[in-house]
Enzyme design. Structure first.
Site, mmCIF file in Angstrom:
data_model
loop_
_atom_site.group_PDB
_atom_site.id
_atom_site.type_symbol
_atom_site.label_atom_id
_atom_site.label_comp_id
_atom_site.label_asym_id
_atom_site.label_seq_id
_atom_site.Cartn_x
_atom_site.Cartn_y
_atom_site.Cartn_z
ATOM 1 N N GLY A 97 -102.694 91.496 31.654
ATOM 2 C CA GLY A 97 -103.968 90.768 31.729
ATOM 3 C C GLY A 97 -103.786 89.400 32.370
ATOM 4 O O GLY A 97 -104.583 88.984 33.220
ATOM 5 N N ASP A 105 -97.836 80.234 28.457
ATOM 6 C CA ASP A 105 -98.032 80.511 27.041
ATOM 7 C C ASP A 105 -99.439 80.084 26.684
ATOM 8 O O ASP A 105 -99.932 79.067 27.169
ATOM 9 C CB ASP A 105 -96.997 79.769 26.183
ATOM 10 C CG ASP A 105 -96.796 80.476 24.850
ATOM 11 O OD1 ASP A 105 -96.500 81.687 24.865
ATOM 12 O OD2 ASP A 105 -96.969 79.836 23.801
ATOM 13 N N SER A 106 -100.086 80.899 25.871
ATOM 14 C CA SER A 106 -101.483 80.600 25.567
ATOM 15 C C SER A 106 -101.775 80.922 24.116
ATOM 16 O O SER A 106 -100.999 81.598 23.450
ATOM 17 C CB SER A 106 -102.392 81.397 26.496
ATOM 18 O OG SER A 106 -101.880 82.700 26.694
ATOM 19 N N TYR A 161 -107.840 88.507 22.609
ATOM 20 C CA TYR A 161 -108.983 88.068 21.800
ATOM 21 C C TYR A 161 -110.298 88.017 22.578
ATOM 22 O O TYR A 161 -111.311 87.571 22.041
ATOM 23 C CB TYR A 161 -108.694 86.677 21.214
ATOM 24 C CG TYR A 161 -107.512 86.635 20.272
ATOM 25 C CD1 TYR A 161 -107.651 87.000 18.937
ATOM 26 C CD2 TYR A 161 -106.248 86.235 20.711
ATOM 27 C CE1 TYR A 161 -106.563 86.960 18.057
ATOM 28 C CE2 TYR A 161 -105.157 86.190 19.843
ATOM 29 C CZ TYR A 161 -105.329 86.559 18.520
ATOM 30 O OH TYR A 161 -104.261 86.519 17.658
ATOM 31 N N ASN A 193 -97.377 90.494 30.096
ATOM 32 C CA ASN A 193 -98.815 90.669 29.874
ATOM 33 C C ASN A 193 -99.565 90.939 31.189
ATOM 34 O O ASN A 193 -99.743 90.037 32.011
ATOM 35 C CB ASN A 193 -99.332 89.392 29.195
ATOM 36 C CG ASN A 193 -100.772 89.500 28.765
ATOM 37 O OD1 ASN A 193 -101.603 90.018 29.499
ATOM 38 N ND2 ASN A 193 -101.073 88.997 27.590
HETATM 39 P P1 ITT Z 1 -95.990 86.764 27.667
HETATM 40 O O1 ITT Z 1 -95.049 87.880 27.974
HETATM 41 O O2 ITT Z 1 -96.485 86.053 28.897
HETATM 42 O O3 ITT Z 1 -95.473 85.793 26.614
HETATM 43 P P2 ITT Z 1 -97.917 87.489 25.602
HETATM 44 O O4 ITT Z 1 -99.001 88.527 25.590
HETATM 45 O O5 ITT Z 1 -96.830 87.570 24.577
HETATM 46 O O6 ITT Z 1 -97.314 87.471 27.081
HETATM 47 P P3 ITT Z 1 -98.461 84.747 24.715
HETATM 48 O O7 ITT Z 1 -97.083 84.682 24.115
HETATM 49 O O8 ITT Z 1 -98.898 83.648 25.596
HETATM 50 O O9 ITT Z 1 -98.656 86.107 25.550
HETATM 51 O O10 ITT Z 1 -99.465 84.958 23.514
HETATM 52 C C1 ITT Z 1 -100.782 84.717 23.677
HETATM 53 C C2 ITT Z 1 -101.615 85.610 22.782
HETATM 54 O O11 ITT Z 1 -102.932 85.057 22.830
HETATM 55 C C3 ITT Z 1 -101.664 87.030 23.309
HETATM 56 O O12 ITT Z 1 -101.392 87.930 22.277
HETATM 57 C C4 ITT Z 1 -103.101 87.238 23.756
HETATM 58 O O13 ITT Z 1 -103.628 88.330 23.032
HETATM 59 C C5 ITT Z 1 -103.844 85.964 23.368
HETATM 60 N N1 ITT Z 1 -104.473 85.405 24.579
HETATM 61 C C6 ITT Z 1 -103.962 84.517 25.466
HETATM 62 N N2 ITT Z 1 -104.793 84.289 26.464
HETATM 63 C C7 ITT Z 1 -105.878 85.050 26.230
HETATM 64 C C8 ITT Z 1 -107.059 85.293 26.926
HETATM 65 O O14 ITT Z 1 -107.314 84.729 28.097
HETATM 66 N N3 ITT Z 1 -107.937 86.130 26.388
HETATM 67 C C9 ITT Z 1 -107.696 86.745 25.215
HETATM 68 N N4 ITT Z 1 -106.583 86.596 24.500
HETATM 69 C C10 ITT Z 1 -105.670 85.760 25.001
#
Ligand code: ITT
Length: 185
Positions: free
Chosen positions: A11, A65-66, A141, A9
């Site tokens: 972002g 993870d978020s 989001y 990610n």
């Molecule tokens: P990794 O490779 O790090 O796992 P990911 O995008 O799959 O990246 P996660 O598994 O942590 O990330 O999933 C978190 C989801 O929640 C991800 O789809 C984001 O769209 C959303 N998310 C997490 N943090 C956010 C933020 O600060 N603002 C907006 N959306 C967020």
């Protein structure tokens, strides 16, 4: 010092760089797919992922993870945030909440730093889900999340503004405090 951030990610990496690099911590993105188990909590996802990566990586690394937890939906999408984002997306969430008065929600971030042992850092930010998408910054989001005390969505803020109050900003600051105390870099 250098920190390897294992994530797909961009972002997340942008936010980690904006916060940590002025403090002297270089963040290097490395994309390695690791299993994200269907667990009940972000902490369990991080724990499993970090242990799995520790088997194949040499040096220290961080993962994160978020998720977005919406009160009226009993915490949904929560640990399923990535999947829900890719499937029903922001429009799907807005539709689910179209007749719902309680729009309270929080974002949570769990950072795992592995250096032979796993260290966990967390951050939460409360806010509400807007009634429409607004803004072009950030990711995920961000266009539908308005943090408490603001009228703007995260997507209407700069990376620095978001980092000052966000779940990830809080977890990163806690992580940085720990790095300074323990590694004295
Ligand atoms: P990794 O490779 O790090 O796992 P990911 O995008 O799959 O990246 P996660 O598994 O942590 O990330 O999933 C978190 C989801 O929640 C991800 O789809 C984001 O769209 C959303 N998310 C997490 N943090 C956010 C933020 O600060 N603002 C907006 N959306 C967020």
């Amino acid at each position: 010092m250098k920190i390897f951030f294992i994530t797909s990610n961009d972002g997340k990496v942008r936010e980690a760089k904006a916060l940590l690099e002025p403090l002297g911590v270089e963040v290097i993105k490395k994309t390695i797919e690791y299993p994200e188990i269907q667990a009940g909590s972000l902490e369990e996802v991080v724990e499993f992922g970090a242990k799995w990566l520790a088997e194949i990586l040499d040096g220290p690394f961080m993962i994160e993870d978020s998720g977005l937890f919406i009160e009226a939906l009993n915490g949904f999408p929560g640990v399923y945030s990535a999947y829900v984002y890719k499937t029903i997306g922001l429009d799907g969430i807005l539709k689910l909440l179209s007749d719902v008065e309680n729009r309270r929600a929080y974002f949570k971030s769990v950072i795992g730093y592995y250096d032979g042992k796993l260290h966990i850092f967390k951050g939460i930010v409360w806010g509400r889900i807007s009634t429409e998408k607004r803004g072009i910054h950030g990711f995920g989001y961000d266009p539908i999340f308005v943090p408490d005390g603001y009228e703007k969505t995260f997507a209407e803020m700069t990376t620095e503004e978001k980092n000052a109050i966000s779940h990830r900003g809080k977890a990163l600051k806690e992580f940085h405090r720990w790095l300074k105390e323990n590694l004295k870099y």
